[in-house]
Design an enzyme around this catalytic site. Structure first.
Site, short mmCIF file in Angstrom:
data_model
loop_
_atom_site.label_atom_id
_atom_site.label_comp_id
_atom_site.label_asym_id
_atom_site.label_seq_id
_atom_site.Cartn_x
_atom_site.Cartn_y
_atom_site.Cartn_z
N GLU A 145 0.81 -1.22 0.00
CA GLU A 145 0.00 0.00 0.00
C GLU A 145 0.85 1.28 0.00
O GLU A 145 0.88 2.03 0.97
CB GLU A 145 -0.95 0.00 1.21
N GLU A 294 -6.07 -8.51 0.10
CA GLU A 294 -6.44 -8.51 1.53
C GLU A 294 -7.91 -8.18 1.64
O GLU A 294 -8.42 -7.32 0.91
CB GLU A 294 -5.69 -7.41 2.28
C1 GAL Z 1 -4.01 -2.97 5.51
C2 GAL Z 1 -2.57 -3.44 5.56
C3 GAL Z 1 -2.46 -4.75 6.35
C4 GAL Z 1 -3.20 -4.63 7.66
C5 GAL Z 1 -4.64 -4.25 7.39
C6 GAL Z 1 -5.49 -4.15 8.62
O1 GAL Z 1 -4.10 -1.64 5.10
O2 GAL Z 1 -2.07 -3.64 4.27
O3 GAL Z 1 -1.09 -5.04 6.56
O4 GAL Z 1 -2.58 -3.68 8.45
O5 GAL Z 1 -4.66 -3.00 6.75
O6 GAL Z 1 -6.82 -3.80 8.31
#
Ligand code: GAL
Length: 658
Positions: A145, A294
């Site tokens: 990100e 994710e």
């Molecule tokens: C994302 C990040 C992850 C984790 C997640 C939690 O933005 O890439 O590593 O922190 O948020 O919601």
């Protein structure tokens, strides 16, 4: 043949090795096909400068492989270790107030730091040498990100070099930015600052381009180390944050093989018309299917109220992602670490190592993905409608909204929602793409106009296209200067109108015509017809500030082959839906009919078979009318033509039966 992948981010470095086998066994039982590893493991992989420890990672990859689970490796550059920033303090970014960022969170690096580039090369090269040809590593994610903007003196100097490359001479830059205004004329490149807060619109836009270039260069540093070690089948991606606006995602995606993104709801529940736009946006970065790298297993830890998703809501979300072009879904994360900043985040396995209730739902999704992988993998979305997205236009508006509630992304979504609510498959693509194959193209608030865009619109219309132009169109050039014409500039002839003036509205005002009677908010343009024979006014403003009273607000103009709509205001949602319905009829698009909470999307297999994903996003039963007999590949049932009842959060994957 591709695969529909399912898995999670796993951080074996958080746990003793004796535990790994049990975790992997649970992953297997959850029908995982993939795990993402190592993206924050820099201090474990390189505990001191140039000293590498990869045996643990190799072992984790091997153990996963034995369970039939492949690996995506992340480069760890979003988490520069303590030894690195201690030895090279200039690798730490500086914020806009001139403060060095503190170590210990993430992305604390200066994206242009040459020391940081050197350290990045070293770790990426070492990882690539060790794992680049590993048969079980199928892809790589660079960093995590991208997000930080740095204001250090090195970035400032680099920015000035960038401007010199872009403009060639200071005379050119001064002219493009109208720097005689407020005595901003530059006589030395070194005088040009990084803008903080409001500044010259040309300078502000150029700085966004510089941030884009900075991340693209940083990414190239990694690609140059990685690619020579990868077989052609192994892809490289970055996990973006959908509408994040600090850089141009199209530019940065250019060097990647695949786009991916991280999808979180935070507080509340899934709004499928909102996330549908985000999926379609990311699919548009490379104009092909993407990975959902994710997503939240139940709840997050960083929102206002970290409520959990309802039971089966995540399953509907998973299939919704696939229906919009995701070829993989990975939860973040597998197990709650005992320490670290994210102790309360949702996971599949809790701190004790036991599966949480959510694990069961993940298991179900995993089983369905595995069962339907052969049917779904390789299929694509073939939209006939496109919405154009333009970072320059977005930034230009964000710098000078003129009405503080005017939000570019919200306005784009204001067009997306009524189309998506009618089950139209939509591509959201860069405003600089070719428009071949579309019947309908909408260009929300495309303030920046150049010849290329005008030419592509002309070609599209000649082929019979329906083009929707909106408020704030064709006002600026690529340097964020006003064009010396009335809006919509070089599109006026096609639109059959020009904008006599524009008004930021304090309160909604009436607007209407034969089609609807509604209200206009935030922004209203007074359109003047150019006297072409068939230009038709579809709606006029009612009584308001006097200047707008009874003036044209929405106009349609037939041109050779197609039609151009000009919509000069921000309509209320109901009127917007009515207008979109009318445009759909005129575009000869006939999407599926369904009640509001039910979504129908289509992916098409290479052999032409259409896969219809039917998703009930509500907690109530819904009924849709099936236009033909069908088989549901998820439930394994056959349905006759006629009413099909969908239980709360139900998902069906239908193909037509003859
Ligand atoms: C994302 C990040 C992850 C984790 C997640 C939690 O933005 O890439 O590593 O922190 O948020 O919601």
């Amino acid at each position: 043949m591709g695969k529909l992948h399912f898995g999670a981010a796993w951080y074996p470095e958080h746990w003793p090795q004796e535990r790994w086998a049990e975790d992997i066994c649970l992953m297997k039982e959850a029908n995982f096909s993939v795990a993402r590893l190592a993206e924050f493991a820099w201090s474990t992989m390189e505990p001191a400068e140039g000293e590498f420890r990869f045996d643990w990672l190799e072992q984790a990859i091997e153990m996963l492989a034995e369970a039939g689970i492949v690996t995506v490796l992340g480069t760890p550059t979003a988490a520069p270790p303590a030894w690195l920033v201690q030895k090279y303090p200039d690798t730490l970014a500086v914020d806009e107030y001139g403060r060095r960022v503190q170590f210990g969170n993430r992305c604390h690096y200066c994206v242009n730091s040459s020391e940081f580039h050197r350290a990045t090369r070293r770790i990426v090269c070492a990882m690539a040498e060790r794992f680049g040809k590993h048969p079980k590593v199928i892809g790589w994610q660079l960093d995590n990100e991208y997000n930080r903007v740095c204001y250090c003196s090195h970035c400032l100097a680099q920015f000035q070099v960038f401007l010199r490359e872009q403009y060639g001479t200071l005379d050119e830059l001064n002219a493009r930015w109208s720097t005689a205004y407020w005595s901003q004329t530059y006589s030395d490149w070194a005088q040009i600052p990084i803008p903080i807060g409001g500044h010259n619109p040309g300078l502000m836009l150029a700085f966004r381009h510089f941030v884009t270039r900075s991340y693209r260069d940083f990414q190239k540093v990694q690609l140059d180390e990685l690619r020579p070690h990868l077989p052609p089948s192994v892809w490289v991606t970055h996990n973006f944050m959908d509408w994040f606006g600090a850089f141009d995602h199209y530019e940065i995606s250019r060097d990647l093989d695949l786009a991916s993104w991280d999808w979180y709801i935070g507080t509340g529940h899934h709004d499928h018309l909102k996330t549908g736009a985000a999926h379609d946006l990311v699919r548009g970065y490379k104009r092909k299917n993407f990975w959902l790298m994710e997503t939240q297993p139940g709840n997050v830890n960083w929102s206002k109220t970290n409520n959990v998703l309802n039971k089966l809501e995540a399953r509907a979300m998973a299939w919704h992602a696939v229906a919009h072009g995701a070829d993989a879904l990975l939860y973040w994360q597998w197990r709650s670490a005992l320490g670290g900043q994210e102790q309360y985040h949702g996971t599949l396995v809790d701190q004790s190592g036991s599966p949480r209730p959510f694990y069961e739902e993940a298991q179900l999704i995993g089983a369905e993905f595995a069962r339907l992988s052969d049917l779904v993998a390789g299929s694509t979305i073939q939209s006939k409608a496109a919405i154009l997205n333009c970072y320059d236009s977005r930034w230009s508006i964000e710098f000078q909204r003129h009405n503080s509630d005017f939000d570019y992304v919200a306005y784009l979504e204001h067009w997306y929602r009524p189309l998506a609510a009618r089950n139209v498959d939509i591509d959201i693509i860069s405003a600089d793409e070719l428009l071949d194959g579309y019947k309908l193209v909408i260009a929300p608030a495309m303030i920046v106009l150049d010849e290329g865009r005008v030419e592509r619109f002309k070609a599209f219309l000649k082929r019979g296209g329906r083009l929707v132009l909106t408020l704030r169109t064709g006002m600026k050039d690529r340097h964020n200067a006003l064009l010396p014409f009335r809006q919509p500039g070089a599109l006026a002839e096609l639109a059959g109108v020009e904008v006599e003036d524009y008004y930021s509205l304090e309160n909604p005002i009436p607007v209407g015509g034969k089609l609807f009677q509604g209200s206009a908010s935030l922004w209203a343009e007074r359109l003047r017809l150019l006297g072409q024979r068939f230009t038709t006014v579809m709606a006029r403003y009612g009584a308001s500030n006097g200047w707008l009273d009874d003036q044209p607000a929405i106009v349609v103009n037939p041109v050779e082959g197609g039609f151009v709509y000009t919509v000069g205001t921000w309509l209320d949602s109901q009127s917007q839906q009515t207008l979109v319905n009318q445009i759909l009829v005129n575009s000869l698009l006939k999407p599926f009919e369904s009640p509001a909470p039910v979504e129908v999307r289509t992916r098409v297999r290479e052999n032409g078979t259409a896969l219809h994903f039917v998703i009930n996003h509500s907690r109530e039963h819904q009924v849709i009318a099936l236009p033909w007999p069908a088989i549901d590949h998820i439930g394994g049932q056959k349905f006759a033509q006629g009413n099909l009842t969908l239980y709360p959060y139900a998902v069906a994957l239908l193909t037509k039966q003859n």
